[in-house]
Design a protein around this motif. Sequence first.
Motif, mmCIF file in Angstrom:
data_model
loop_
_atom_site.group_PDB
_atom_site.id
_atom_site.type_symbol
_atom_site.label_atom_id
_atom_site.label_comp_id
_atom_site.label_asym_id
_atom_site.label_seq_id
_atom_site.Cartn_x
_atom_site.Cartn_y
_atom_site.Cartn_z
ATOM 1 N N ALA A 1 0.831 -1.207 0.000
ATOM 2 C CA ALA A 1 0.000 0.000 0.000
ATOM 3 C C ALA A 1 0.866 1.258 0.000
ATOM 4 O O ALA A 1 0.569 2.239 -0.700
ATOM 5 C CB ALA A 1 -0.934 -0.009 1.213
ATOM 6 N N VAL A 2 1.948 1.224 0.769
ATOM 7 C CA VAL A 2 2.867 2.371 0.793
ATOM 8 C C VAL A 2 3.529 2.555 -0.563
ATOM 9 O O VAL A 2 3.649 3.676 -1.080
ATOM 10 C CB VAL A 2 3.919 2.184 1.905
ATOM 11 N N ASN B 1 1.410 7.652 -4.187
ATOM 12 C CA ASN B 1 2.266 8.685 -4.772
ATOM 13 C C ASN B 1 2.663 9.740 -3.743
ATOM 14 O O ASN B 1 1.997 9.927 -2.720
ATOM 15 C CB ASN B 1 1.557 9.364 -5.948
ATOM 16 N N ASN B 2 3.757 10.434 -4.042
ATOM 17 C CA ASN B 2 4.238 11.603 -3.284
ATOM 18 C C ASN B 2 4.748 11.258 -1.889
ATOM 19 O O ASN B 2 4.880 12.153 -1.046
ATOM 20 C CB ASN B 2 3.144 12.676 -3.169
ATOM 21 N N ILE B 3 5.028 9.988 -1.623
ATOM 22 C CA ILE B 3 5.723 9.632 -0.385
ATOM 23 C C ILE B 3 7.218 9.779 -0.630
ATOM 24 O O ILE B 3 7.751 9.290 -1.637
ATOM 25 C CB ILE B 3 5.374 8.194 0.051
ATOM 26 N N LEU B 4 7.920 10.437 0.278
ATOM 27 C CA LEU B 4 9.350 10.692 0.105
ATOM 28 C C LEU B 4 10.141 9.393 0.226
ATOM 29 O O LEU B 4 10.013 8.661 1.212
ATOM 30 C CB LEU B 4 9.833 11.701 1.141
ATOM 31 N N GLU C 1 13.057 6.301 4.881
ATOM 32 C CA GLU C 1 12.474 4.974 4.840
ATOM 33 C C GLU C 1 11.165 4.925 5.635
ATOM 34 O O GLU C 1 11.113 5.348 6.790
ATOM 35 C CB GLU C 1 13.458 3.959 5.433
ATOM 36 N N PRO C 2 10.080 4.410 5.028
ATOM 37 C CA PRO C 2 8.822 4.262 5.783
ATOM 38 C C PRO C 2 8.995 3.253 6.921
ATOM 39 O O PRO C 2 9.822 2.326 6.843
ATOM 40 C CB PRO C 2 7.842 3.735 4.732
ATOM 41 N N THR C 3 8.211 3.440 7.966
ATOM 42 C CA THR C 3 8.255 2.544 9.126
ATOM 43 C C THR C 3 6.919 1.832 9.247
ATOM 44 O O THR C 3 5.869 2.476 9.317
ATOM 45 C CB THR C 3 8.553 3.328 10.411
ATOM 46 N N ILE C 4 6.971 0.488 9.287
ATOM 47 C CA ILE C 4 5.769 -0.323 9.492
ATOM 48 C C ILE C 4 6.092 -1.290 10.624
ATOM 49 O O ILE C 4 7.037 -2.088 10.518
ATOM 50 C CB ILE C 4 5.375 -1.096 8.219
ATOM 51 N N LEU D 1 4.244 4.697 9.293
ATOM 52 C CA LEU D 1 4.823 6.034 9.370
ATOM 53 C C LEU D 1 5.531 6.344 8.064
ATOM 54 O O LEU D 1 6.494 5.651 7.698
ATOM 55 C CB LEU D 1 5.811 6.138 10.543
ATOM 56 N N VAL D 2 5.073 7.377 7.353
ATOM 57 C CA VAL D 2 5.691 7.775 6.085
ATOM 58 C C VAL D 2 5.897 9.284 6.088
ATOM 59 O O VAL D 2 5.218 10.020 6.822
ATOM 60 C CB VAL D 2 4.824 7.361 4.879
ATOM 61 N N TRP D 3 6.822 9.729 5.238
ATOM 62 C CA TRP D 3 7.127 11.159 5.138
ATOM 63 C C TRP D 3 6.676 11.702 3.788
ATOM 64 O O TRP D 3 6.754 11.010 2.772
ATOM 65 C CB TRP D 3 8.635 11.387 5.287
#
Length: 277
Positions: free
Chosen positions: A205-206, A210-213, A217-220, A235-237
């Motif tokens: 899903a992450v 779109n537009n996630i930096l 690094e995303p945190t799951i 957690l995404v930026w």
Amino acid sequence: MNFEGFLNYTLSFIEKYDGVVFSYIAHFCFAIIIFVIGRTIARFISNQLKRILSNRHVDPTVVKFVSALAYYATIVMTLVAVLGQLGVQTASIVAVIGAAGLAVGLALQGSLSNFAAGVILIIFRPFKVGETVIINSQQGIIDSIQIFSTSIVTPTNELVIIPNSQVVSANIINYTRLPERRLDLVVNVGYDSDIQKVYQVLKQAVDKTNNILTSKEPTIRLDVLDASSMNFNVLVWTLNENYGAVKGDLLENIKNGLTENNINIPYPTMDVNLNNK
């Protein structure tokens, strides 16, 4: 009295009081010089304040008020110095000004505290016009920073006016000042779900959003084992301007992924027992 007598009388008067006359003339000239210098300094201070505040993009109303206040305060001090040069006892004048200022200050205590708070906001600038903030639990975009109050426009297009004294004493959350913002989501799944499968669905899903930096690094992670669910943090930026769109897209992708993989999303239930007698 003929002209010759008048001339003799004038010359004798000047000879007798020449020291006093010249002393008054000198004091008068110095008073004029002090006034001219004081007015020049007042204009210089006023213009410098206008330039500095304008460069900081302060509200024009505040710029005019502060510059005018500085100008007239300097003029008042100049007039006191002029009167002292002319021999007027300025101690009583200063006392009268002080008493008047005290009376006005007591009468306008709330307004003056708001004004002082407005000056603090101008100097330290915790927010600017156009930034998104939370002040006193009110979220919105800064519309204007006035002398005594700050106005914000809420997401429902309501204008909220907050006294500056309350703004300074409140916790201010500024969402716009930093370019990047972290999106925190909590996803609840049932205890019968496979943890590794949930990780895989959330990661997909992450990746689809779109537009996630990608620079961060995303945190799951599994965060809480609740009474009726396992709670995962996602957690995404993203950039500030993309925050709302990223949140909506990511939630939609998470929901579709969980549904497609038959992962249960628990919801509150209630058991009702009927006792027939």
